[in-house]
Design an enzyme around this catalytic site. Structure first.
Site, PDB file in Angstrom:
ATOM      1  CD1 TRP A   1      -1.924  -2.081   2.289  1.00  0.00           C
ATOM      2  CD2 TRP A   1      -2.790  -1.633   0.279  1.00  0.00           C
ATOM      3  NE1 TRP A   1      -2.831  -3.066   2.001  1.00  0.00           N
ATOM      4  CE2 TRP A   1      -3.375  -2.809   0.773  1.00  0.00           C
ATOM      5  CE3 TRP A   1      -3.175  -1.172  -0.979  1.00  0.00           C
ATOM      6  CZ2 TRP A   1      -4.332  -3.541   0.059  1.00  0.00           C
ATOM      7  CZ3 TRP A   1      -4.125  -1.901  -1.690  1.00  0.00           C
ATOM      8  CH2 TRP A   1      -4.697  -3.056  -1.179  1.00  0.00           C
TER       9      TRP A   1
ATOM     10  CD  GLU B   1      -0.172   9.829   7.503  1.00  0.00           C
ATOM     11  OE1 GLU B   1      -0.442   8.931   6.693  1.00  0.00           O
ATOM     12  OE2 GLU B   1       0.463   9.627   8.558  1.00  0.00           O
ATOM     13  NE  ARG B   2      -3.337  11.024  13.244  1.00  0.00           N
ATOM     14  CZ  ARG B   2      -2.859  10.755  14.453  1.00  0.00           C
ATOM     15  NH1 ARG B   2      -2.807  11.718  15.366  1.00  0.00           N
ATOM     16  NH2 ARG B   2      -2.424   9.552  14.759  1.00  0.00           N
TER      17      ARG B   2
ATOM     18  N   GLY C   1     -29.515  10.108  -8.783  1.00  0.00           N
ATOM     19  CA  GLY C   1     -30.098   8.919  -9.373  1.00  0.00           C
ATOM     20  C   GLY C   1     -29.105   8.190 -10.267  1.00  0.00           C
TER      21      GLY C   1
ATOM     22  CB  THR D   1      -9.003   3.003  10.053  1.00  0.00           C
ATOM     23  OG1 THR D   1      -8.761   2.694  11.439  1.00  0.00           O
ATOM     24  CG2 THR D   1      -8.189   2.057   9.171  1.00  0.00           C
TER      25      THR D   1
END
Length: 380
Positions: free
Chosen positions: A157, A241-242, A340, A366
């Site tokens: 990742w 980072e946050r 829609g 997370t």
């Protein structure tokens, strides 16, 4: 509500907005820059931003940057996200650059920080197949050898490694002590012998990678900071980072909201615009209120960080990341529902906004981890 910006900040925001409308304001332009969304980072557009001096907004002046603070960095991130500029490499670049600025040697700083200003991309690698949220569980090892270190193991990742000059690697250099001890950061050229970068296909295009290290030799001067202090060095960069991710998702949420409002004011059913029906009008009101709260939170935390250099604000930064990423996902989902079938059509763009927001509650810690951090800050 009018935003409390200085004249210089307002001019900066306006310039970014105009640039994005001109250079990547249409789906056709973005498709041309990204090979129809397969590559979310456009080197061409990135180079133009480098020429304007924007990529160095938070890089010290000694290395060619503007030397501005968190407030200006967040404005840049928010506005480029709102303008849908395909520069996905910037987030990992600025996160990595901050680590080199704090802990790197002077030669490392010269190479990386000045490279950022010129439009180079950097990456950082922490996660492994068995170590995601629990960074202390990582097993990729760097062992001492005469004149340097030999790295073996797998990372995963790793965003933007395939377009980066270097990877800021976090590896285990000792098994002694607690699991957070014995971690060290290394500056690894992406062309290093013994490093193989393999792309992972995702619904967001080619952005993340597996890294395979096989007897990859790194000289002693590849160590970033202090051997064994990798964990504390990582923690010191979590505010940044946050906040980067919060600002990006704030801009993305604004884009999804404005696109939704534009659609429902034009789309007619039962003889009137669908946005005039109470069911949609109230949902728009709720989202607008939540967006204003998120913006105020990001602005306030950014200013607080600038006013208190060197102080960590883990609770506040986690709140900003949690609020903005969850809100962006919610707004994009609501946009799809209100539009829609057209919400699923690639021509309208809401589906791509949804793809970019869904993963934001996972990467960079997370939402569950952010809530845990916030809860622990209250002694729980």
């Amino acid at each position: 509500m009018p935003r409390a910006l200085t004249d210089e900040q307002r001019d900066f925001v306006d310039a970014i907005g105009e640039f994005c409308r001109r250079e990547c304001g249409t789906k056709q332009q973005r498709d041309a820059l990204t090979d129809h969304g397969r590559h979310p980072h456009s080197r061409e557009l990135y180079a133009r931003m480098a020429e304007l001096g924007w990529l160095g907004v938070s890089i010290p002046q000694d290395y060619g940057g503007a030397g501005r603070g968190m407030a200006e960095l967040c404005l840049f991130l928010e506005e480029t996200a709102y303008g849908r500029a395909p520069i996905s490499g910037f987030a990992t670049t600025i996160i990595s650059a901050a680590a080199y600025e704090k802990f790197g040697s002077e030669p490392q700083k010269r190479e990386v920080l000045s490279g950022v200003v010129r439009g180079r991309v950097e990456a950082i690698s922490m996660s492994e197949p068995g170590a995601g949220s629990d960074v202390g569980a990582l097993r990729c090892r760097a062992e001492r050898r005469p004149g340097g270190w030999v790295v073996n193991g797998q990372k995963t990742w790793c965003s933007n490694a395939h377009i980066a000059d270097h990877v800021l690697l976090v590896a285990r250099t000792s098994g002694e002590g607690t699991k957070h001890e014995g971690l060290t950061q290394f500056m690894v050229p992406t062309g290093a012998e013994g490093l193989r970068i393999s792309g992972i296909d995702t619904m967001g295009g080619r952005e993340v990678n597996d890294l395979y290290f096989t007897d990859c030799f790194l000289p002693d001067d590849a160590v970033v900071g202090t051997v064994g202090a990798g964990w504390s060095q990582l923690v010191s960069g979590l505010n940044l980072e946050r906040m980067i991710l919060a600002a990006l998702m704030l801009g993305t949420a604004r884009r999804a909201f404005d696109d939704t409002v534009s659609y429902i004011t034009q789309r007619e059913q039962f003889g009137r615009p669908v946005g005039t029906f109470q069911a949609l009008r109230h949902r728009i009101a709720d989202m607008a209120t939540e967006l204003e709260c998120a913006r105020l939170l990001v602005d306030d935390v950014a200013r607080t960080i600038d006013a208190n250099p060197g102080v960590l604000f883990p609770r506040e930064a986690s709140m900003a990341k949690l609020k903005c990423t969850e809100l962006a996902k919610h707004v994009a989902l609501e946009g799809m529902q209100m539009m829609g079938g057209y919400g699923y059509a690639t021509d309208y763009g809401m589906e791509s906004l949804l793809r970019s927001t869904v993963v934001s509650t996972v990467y960079g810690g997370t939402s569950e981890i952010q809530r845990d951090i916030i809860g622990k800050s209250y002694g729980l």
